[in-house]
Design an enzyme around this catalytic site. Structure first.
Site, short mmCIF file in Angstrom:
data_model
loop_
_atom_site.label_atom_id
_atom_site.label_comp_id
_atom_site.label_asym_id
_atom_site.label_seq_id
_atom_site.Cartn_x
_atom_site.Cartn_y
_atom_site.Cartn_z
N CYS A 2 -11.83 -5.34 5.16
CA CYS A 2 -13.30 -5.36 4.85
C CYS A 2 -14.11 -5.29 5.98
O CYS A 2 -13.92 -4.40 6.71
CB CYS A 2 -13.27 -7.08 4.36
SG CYS A 2 -11.68 -7.51 3.99
N TRP A 75 -11.79 -10.01 2.33
CA TRP A 75 -10.83 -9.77 1.67
C TRP A 75 -9.83 -10.94 1.99
O TRP A 75 -9.33 -11.37 3.20
CB TRP A 75 -9.88 -8.41 1.85
CG TRP A 75 -8.79 -8.39 1.06
CD1 TRP A 75 -8.59 -8.12 -0.38
CD2 TRP A 75 -7.42 -8.46 1.47
NE1 TRP A 75 -7.41 -8.28 -0.68
CE2 TRP A 75 -6.36 -8.71 0.24
CE3 TRP A 75 -7.03 -8.96 2.85
CZ2 TRP A 75 -5.22 -8.51 0.61
CZ3 TRP A 75 -5.48 -8.98 2.98
CH2 TRP A 75 -4.81 -9.01 1.66
N GLY A 100 -10.38 -10.85 10.35
CA GLY A 100 -9.25 -11.14 11.11
C GLY A 100 -8.59 -12.29 10.55
O GLY A 100 -8.89 -12.94 9.51
N GLU A 482 10.74 15.72 5.60
CA GLU A 482 9.28 15.76 5.53
C GLU A 482 8.82 17.17 6.38
O GLU A 482 7.82 17.69 5.73
CB GLU A 482 8.65 14.48 6.28
CG GLU A 482 7.07 14.65 6.36
CD GLU A 482 6.44 14.64 4.95
OE1 GLU A 482 7.00 14.61 3.98
OE2 GLU A 482 5.22 15.19 5.11
N HIS A 505 29.65 20.71 6.44
CA HIS A 505 30.32 20.77 4.91
C HIS A 505 29.62 21.54 4.07
O HIS A 505 29.47 21.23 2.68
CB HIS A 505 29.95 19.22 4.44
CG HIS A 505 30.62 18.16 5.28
ND1 HIS A 505 31.95 17.90 5.31
CD2 HIS A 505 30.26 17.35 6.30
CE1 HIS A 505 32.48 17.25 6.22
NE2 HIS A 505 31.38 16.64 6.73
N1 HGA Z 1 -9.30 -14.85 7.51
C1 HGA Z 1 -10.57 -14.92 6.89
C2 HGA Z 1 -11.22 -13.44 6.99
C3 HGA Z 1 -10.39 -12.28 6.27
C4 HGA Z 1 -11.14 -11.18 6.37
O1 HGA Z 1 -11.05 -10.42 7.60
N2 HGA Z 1 -11.85 -10.71 5.47
O2 HGA Z 1 -12.79 -9.91 5.58
C5 HGA Z 1 -10.57 -15.32 5.57
O3 HGA Z 1 -9.82 -15.34 4.79
O4 HGA Z 1 -11.71 -15.66 4.89
#
Ligand code: HGA
Length: 609
Positions: A2, A75, A100, A482, A505
């Protein structure tokens, strides 16, 4: 993960923040929010679950304008996707956005609650807001409060902070998650990706690990992790990076090969702690859910299938979990036996690959523990329909023959293997070793890319050839597969890959001076075995090309050329050895004069069965 945007300017910055969020939408998110300060008005915060458009609708109803502000697409890792968990989080006149994971959020939350702070979300981020407020209350100095807070939080973060006592100052910091400072004329911005700010500037300072900064319209002060004032030079954004044009490159494929150090760094952003992986990346209950996994089935097609084959070696050897890998077009039409507690992993660059998607849908009634999608497109069907997702951040891949999508898939799979080991055995030597090796990847890949001139010469040898063999052992056997696939796809030379021990083989019968044999021979535990297989080729006059560790003694002659690669930890070696094979196919295709980016009969995203 995000994104963050922030700005300080004479003008109203809300449109800049919203445009920034729109530009970050491609990363995938579940909610969004902004906080702005207008002199004398305090913090105005608006948040919304869902898309940025919902946030815009809320802002229409409740406009928030000002000269200083921060914004976020979230997220969820800690706390469900919902408005009350959306960022910014506030405390006593300040607002914070965070990308984070704060790993020690639980003890910090307890301490702050005991001190009387009231939590209104389940996020790890809210502890940062209260901790800052707590330290600010000690001496009314926001920079000192930021320092004290950073000293107490562990994990990965990009942070942006504003306070209504300082309506002209924006604070930020990064550790393990990306953050850049954008420079305008009497304006400054921050974002987790320069793309978010290209509408206002193309001049950026790239913050380094542990840096923190204080920005006003006219000043930019940066300190490093040792609290020394540092200068991070302004760089002009290179529009070719991750953009939809070829820039200086002749083909998208070549551009994408050279983008791999960046793509890997971006895939790893916010995923690693000091000596361990941040398992919460997979969601709040990731640890328990990963601990329950007793079996793994990986299902994918083409290049993604090869990534799965490499992962099988890692998962079985490191995590001790039985793992089977299958092409989706077979899997979806057969009766599968699913042992208890099996995790299904699907892998696809686009997330729209018809067979892989059908396989995921088919798996729903087969009694799997859960499903995990490894994918490069956040909003794709595969990601939406799987229980978990692990995103690669390779950026758009235009060339039909997959390159950076493959290496970032491998990075995601090694990360996942490490997470499985970590939840079972704790932070072992294996875990710290993998983390160190993953971190070193962008640099070693950049070194491997310098081999291009030699590989260009080598490619000439394929000009009149119609067939080629690729050999490897262990994790490098799927890399040989690959390599053969790449050569077939773009140069139309028929190529086959064999596990080197299989040569005698059958396929050895094919070896003569018209059959180049490419071998992937890193300095691993199987090297001596592989050398014997290569002698079998040499004894029959075969044209041998070997990619080997540069520390190994080379015995080249007219029929044998060795290209040396840097020594790396065994776990990342398959990722490194992919690079010269990509370059080789690319340059053979140039010699052959084929349509590199759009090979005949092939499509990029295979949305048909
Ligand atoms: N850990 C935080 C932020 C997650 C994140 O980087 N969202 O963009 C949370 O869960 O809100």
């Amino acid at each position: 993960m995000c994104g963050i945007v922030g700005a300080i300017a004479q003008r109203n910055i809300t449109p800049i923040l919203l445009e920034g969020l729109r530009r970050l939408e491609y990363r995938g998110y579940d909610s969004a929010g902004v906080a702005v300060i207008a002199a004398g008005k305090g913090i105005q915060r608006v948040r919304a679950a869902g898309k940025v458009i919902e946030l815009e609708n809320s802002l229409d109803a409740l406009p928030a304008n000002g000269h200083l502000g921060i914004a976020h697409t979230r997220w969820a890792t800690h706390g469900k996707p919902a408005e009350h968990n959306a960022h910014p989080h506030v405390s006593h006149g300040l607002a914070v956005v965070h990308n984070g994971i704060i790993e020690n959020h639980a003890p910090l939350r307890k301490r702050l609650k005991d001190l009387g702070y009231v939590f209104t979300s389940e996020t790890d981020t809210e502890v940062v807001a209260h901790l800052l407020a707590h330290h600010y209350a000690e001496n009314n100095e926001l920079l000192a409060a930021l320092r004290a807070t950073l000293a107490e939080i562990h994990g990965a973060y990009a942070l942006a902070v504003i306070h209504e006592d300082q309506p002209e100052t924006l604070y930020c910091s990064r550790m393990g998650s990306p953050l850049v400072v954008g420079e305008g004329s009497e304006e400054r911005y921050i974002a987790s990706d320069p793309l978010a700010l290209l509408q206002v500037t193309d001049c950026f300072r790239y913050l380094e690990e542990g840096d923190y900064a204080r920005l006003t319209m006219n000043t930019c002060e940066i300190w490093d992790r040792n609290h020394q004032v540092v200068d991070r030079p302004i760089k002009r954004y290179e529009h070719s990076a991750h953009s939809l044009d070829k820039g200086e490159y002749r083909h998208f494929m070549l551009k994408e090969i050279f983008e791999q150090p960046l793509a890997i760094s971006e895939t790893l952003a916010s995923t690693l702690g000091n000596d361990h992986v941040l398992t919460a990346l997979l969601g709040p209950d990731a640890e328990t859910r990963l601990a329950d996994v007793a079996n793994i089935h990986i299902v994918a097609c083409g290049t993604s299938y090869h990534a799965g084959l490499v992962a099988r070696y890692w998962i079985e050897a490191q995590a001790g979990i039985p793992c089977q890998v299958e092409v989706a077009s077979e899997y979806r039409y057969r009766t599968v036996v699913v042992p208890a507690n099996t995790l299904l992993i699907t892998i696809s660059q686009s997330g729209e690959t018809a067979d892989t998607l059908a396989a995921l849908r088919y798996s729903k009634n087969q009694g799997y523990l859960s499903s995990l999608a490894i994918c490069n497109v956040a909003g794709s069907s595969l990601v939406r329909e799987a229980d978990w997702r692990l995103l690669t951040h390779a950026g758009p891949e235009i060339g039909v023959a997959s390159t950076k999508a493959f290496t970032t898939q491998l990075v995601a799979l090694l990360w996942l293997t490490t997470a499985l080991v970590q939840v079972r055995n704790g932070i072992t030597e294996q875990v710290t070793n993998n983390v160190r090796a993953l971190r070193s990847l962008p640099d070693v890949i950049a070194q491997a890319l310098t081999l291009e001139p030699r590989i260009t010469l080598l490619a000439e040898r394929f000009a009149n050839k119609h067939h080629a063999l690729f050999l490897g052992r262990g994790t490098h056997y799927p890399i040989a597969m690959e390599g053969a696939l790449k050569l077939k796809e773009i140069s139309y030379i028929h190529a086959e890959a064999y596990a080197a021990g299989e040569l005698k083989h059958g396929p050895l019968a094919l070896v003569d001076e018209d059959m180049p044999v490419v071998s992937v021979a890193p300095s691993d535990s199987l090297l001596e075995k592989l050398k014997s297989n290569l002698e079998e080729v040499r004894a029959r006059g075969g044209q041998l090309i070997t990619f080997a560790c540069e520390t190994i003694e080379q015995t080249d002659d007219a029929n044998h050329e060795t290209i040396g690669l840097p020594w790396v930890e065994e776990c990342i070696s398959p990722i490194l050895y992919t690079i010269p094979l990509q370059l080789l196919s690319y340059h053979v295709a140039l010699v052959k004069g084929t349509d590199v980016d759009k090979p005949r009969n092939l499509a990029k995203s295979v949305t048909v069965e």
